[in-house]
Enzyme design. Structure first.
Site, PDB file in Angstrom:
ATOM      1  N   HIS A 117      -3.511   2.208  10.469  1.00 17.12           N
ATOM      2  CA  HIS A 117      -4.945   3.434  11.230  1.00 17.12           C
ATOM      3  C   HIS A 117      -6.077   3.858  10.473  1.00 17.12           C
ATOM      4  CE1 HIS A 117      -3.319   7.337   9.367  1.00 17.12           C
ATOM      5  NE2 HIS A 117      -3.128   6.473   8.553  1.00 17.12           N
TER       6      HIS A 117
ATOM      7  N   GLY B 188       0.819  -1.221   0.239  1.00 19.86           N
ATOM      8  CA  GLY B 188       0.080  -0.157   0.019  1.00 19.86           C
ATOM      9  C   GLY B 188       0.943   1.238  -0.078  1.00 19.86           C
ATOM     10  N   GLY B 189       1.998   1.205  -0.864  1.00 17.75           N
ATOM     11  CA  GLY B 189       3.137   2.305  -0.470  1.00 17.75           C
ATOM     12  C   GLY B 189       2.744   3.464  -1.500  1.00 17.75           C
TER      13      GLY B 189
ATOM     14  N   ASP C 256       0.431  -1.412  -4.793  1.00 15.83           N
ATOM     15  CA  ASP C 256      -0.820  -0.626  -4.262  1.00 15.83           C
ATOM     16  C   ASP C 256      -1.757  -1.234  -5.261  1.00 15.83           C
ATOM     17  OD1 ASP C 256      -2.658   1.518  -3.171  1.00 15.83           O
ATOM     18  OD2 ASP C 256      -0.747   2.316  -2.754  1.00 15.83           O
TER      19      ASP C 256
ATOM     20  N   ARG D 130       3.101   1.587   5.960  1.00 17.21           N
ATOM     21  CA  ARG D 130       3.275   3.061   6.326  1.00 17.21           C
ATOM     22  C   ARG D 130       1.578   3.475   6.302  1.00 17.21           C
ATOM     23  NH1 ARG D 130       6.253   7.423   7.130  1.00 17.21           N
ATOM     24  NH2 ARG D 130       5.408   9.493   6.220  1.00 17.21           N
TER      25      ARG D 130
END
Length: 378
Positions: free
Chosen positions: A283, A218-219, A243, A279
């Site tokens: 969250h 997911g960069g 991604d 990264r």
């Protein structure tokens, strides 16, 4: 007052990042402490308007023009650059100067300051989030002030009148999607990074050139992959950017970086990598979604593989306002949360991981690299 200002600037110049942030907070608290009730109400009530006027300034390229000019620009010059009506543009410039977004040097003349230069950079995120912030009070009242956990039922859906989850919705707005990706790259510019604290050389020494040494899951546009390559040019092993296709379409050529389409809710395609790096991914999602991401990753891991979770680890007290801003943004956009240290331990324990170490690299946000492995390999 001039002497006081000079002394404060000296203190800021001599301070490290922690000291500078501490000084900013103390000056803010001092300014608030001498406000009258009317000062406080005026400041808070018009914050939304200030953001909107800044957005107009971006549309008119006022910040770009002033930042590039190398000196003051007259109202007449800015009218020629923007095509805006002189009276209207004068009012906009006057407001921007009054909020310190630009500097008024004399009558009908303006120049750039540090804020101007910051706003000249791409990635203004208000376009995507403004309506969600506006919808927050009504959303919380309607949901009886319960914890939001549904990614398709957050203030963003209410504000934008959509049923799509945020990451699918933003792809329907090409300009907003571009701003989002630019923001993700630029939001922590100039701050320490995970590469300042994680022992890459120690953990990745002697890697086979055929093995993936680093997979950025997911960069986004590949900023972390390139940072790794630039920090450690002699690092052996493959560096892989992953991604979804809609994001990878915006990626320019990356030297010595493989680009692989990957949905992290699906099984991980790159097997046996040394570092699986996430990264600001966890969250974005509630615990049950995070556990799926972990499960898909663990199935691909070798015995010596590590999971690196680069996210905020919120302290139990004394939380910086920048961290609380991001926490509320997670609530508004994704019904998600910035987790505390104890919440991280609870989540990863429930996902079958053991935390080996937490490397913290920013003071204000408590950005940290959580190093984790499956329990069986502890």
């Amino acid at each position: 007052m001039e002497a006081l200002s000079t002394e404060v600037k000296k203190l800021a110049h001599a301070a490290d990042e922690h000291g500078r942030k501490k000084l900013l907070n103390e000056l803010r608290d001092l300014a608030y402490s001498i406000e009258s009730p009317d000062d406080s109400v005026q400041r808070i009530m018009y914050q939304g308007l200030q953001i909107s006027v800044v957005r107009v300034g971006i549309d008119l390229k006022i910040f770009d023009t002033l930042a590039a000019s190398g000196g003051p620009s007259s109202l007449e010059d800015l009218v020629k650059e923007t095509g805006a009506a002189p009276v209207l543009l004068g009012r906009i410039l006057r407001h921007l100067a009054s909020t310190a977004a630009i500097v008024k040097t004399k009558k009908d003349e303006y120049a750039a300051n540090n804020v101007t230069k910051a706003l000249a950079k791409p990635g203004f995120h208000f376009d995507n989030m403004g309506p969600a912030y506006q919808a927050l009070p009504d959303f919380l009242a309607e949901t009886k002030y319960q914890d939001p956990t549904n990614v398709v039922n957050s203030p963003l859906q209410k504000g934008w009148k959509t049923d799509l989850p945020a990451f699918l919705w933003v792809q329907t707005r090409p300009e907003g999607f571009k701003h989002f990706n630019q923001w993700m790259m630029a939001q922590r510019e100039g701050m320490p990074t995970w590469l300042d604290v994680f022992p890459v050389k120690q953990d990745c020494a002697g890697m086979s050139p055929e093995r993936a040494v680093f997979v950025d899951v997911g960069g986004g546009l590949g900023h972390q992959c390139m940072s790794l390559r630039n920090h450690f040019p002699d690092l052996t092993g493959r560096v892989v950017l992953q991604d979804i296709p809609a994001t990878l379409e915006h990626v320019t050529s990356l030297e010595k970086v493989e680009i692989v389409a990957q949905d992290f809710f699906q099984p991980q395609a790159v097997k046996g990598a040394k570092l699986y790096y996430f990264r600001n991914i966890f969250h974005d999602y509630p615990d049950e979604k995070c556990r799926i991401i972990v499960e898909n990753t663990v199935e691909a891991m070798a015995k010596d593989s590590l999971i690196l979770i680069d996210d905020m680890v919120v302290p139990d007290s004394g939380v910086h306002w920048q961290a609380t801003n991001l926490d509320m943004q997670m609530l508004c956009s994704l019904a998600a949360i910035e987790r505390t240290r104890s919440q991280w331990y609870e989540l990863l324990e429930s996902a079958g991981l053991t935390i080996l170490k937490i490397h913290t690299y920013t003071i204000s946000l408590q950005d940290s690299v959580i190093v984790a492995v499956p329990k069986a390999t502890k």
